[in-house]
Design an enzyme around this catalytic site. Structure first.
Site, PDB file in Angstrom:
ATOM      1  CB  VAL A   1      -1.062   0.079   1.336  1.00 53.18           C
ATOM      2  CG1 VAL A   1      -1.704   1.274   1.286  1.00 53.18           C
ATOM      3  CG2 VAL A   1      -1.944  -1.210   0.990  1.00 53.18           C
TER       4      VAL A   1
ATOM      5  CB  ALA B   1      -0.364   1.105  -4.101  1.00 53.96           C
ATOM      6  CD  GLU B   2      -1.444   7.073   0.503  1.00 48.32           C
ATOM      7  OE1 GLU B   2      -2.219   7.937   0.874  1.00 48.32           O
ATOM      8  OE2 GLU B   2      -1.650   5.845   1.324  1.00 48.32           O
ATOM      9  CB  THR B   3       4.855   6.217  -3.258  1.00 49.86           C
ATOM     10  OG1 THR B   3       4.778   5.882  -1.624  1.00 49.86           O
ATOM     11  CG2 THR B   3       5.936   7.056  -3.527  1.00 49.86           C
TER      12      THR B   3
ATOM     13  CB  SER C   1       0.122  10.469  -3.800  1.00 48.95           C
ATOM     14  OG  SER C   1      -1.010   9.823  -2.920  1.00 48.95           O
TER      15      SER C   1
END
Length: 116
Positions: free
Chosen positions: A35, A38-40, A43
Site C-alpha cells: 500500500v 501504491a500510494e506513493t 499520489s
C-alpha cells in the site's frame, strides 16, 4: 522503504521496492508495504496531473492481495483510470521479479487549489 522511482507521468508511473527490510514477522512482504508503494505512485502521479498551484490528496484506497513474496524486488505499475479536474483515480499492479501478480490497488485523489 527503499522505493526507487523508475518512470513518472500523470498517465503512468513505475517504481520498485525491495522485499528485504519490508517484511512481516513470518518473512513475507508486509501488506502495508504494498500500500505504501501504491500510494506513493498514485499520489505523485495525481500531483503531476494536478499541475502547479494545485495539490492532490488521497480520499480512497483499496487493495486486494493475490500472492505473497519473500525475496527480491516488487515492481508497482501505476496506470491512470480517470484524470479529471477535481478527481484522479489510478490502478497500481504489483508484480514480483518473475512478473507474477502480487496485488492490485486503486487510489482516488481529490485535486484542489493549494492554500497559501
Amino acid at each position: 522503504m527503499g522505493i526507487v522511482i523508475v518512470e513518472m507521468s500523470a498517465e503512468r508511473a513505475v517504481a520498485r521496492m525491495p522485499v528485504e527490510g519490508n517484511t512481516q514477522p513470518v518473512g513475507i512482504l508486509h501488506g502495508g508495504a504494498h500500500v505504501v508503494l501504491a500510494e506513493t505512485l498514485g499520489s505523485i502521479a495525481s500531483s503531476v496531473h494536478a499541475g502547479p498551484g494545485r495539490i492532490a490528496m488521497g480520499i480512497e484506497l483499496n487493495a486486494s492481495h493475490s500472492r505473497s513474496v519473500a525475496t527480491g524486488w516488487v515492481t508497482g505499475t501505476c496506470t491512470a483510470v480517470h484524470l479529471g479536474r477535481t478527481l484522479a483515480t489510478h490502478q497500481i499492479v504489483m508484480t514480483d521479479d518473475q512478473g507474477r501478480l502480487l496485488s492490485t490497488i486503486r487510489i482516488t485523489n481529490i485535486i484542489t487549489e493549494a492554500r497559501a
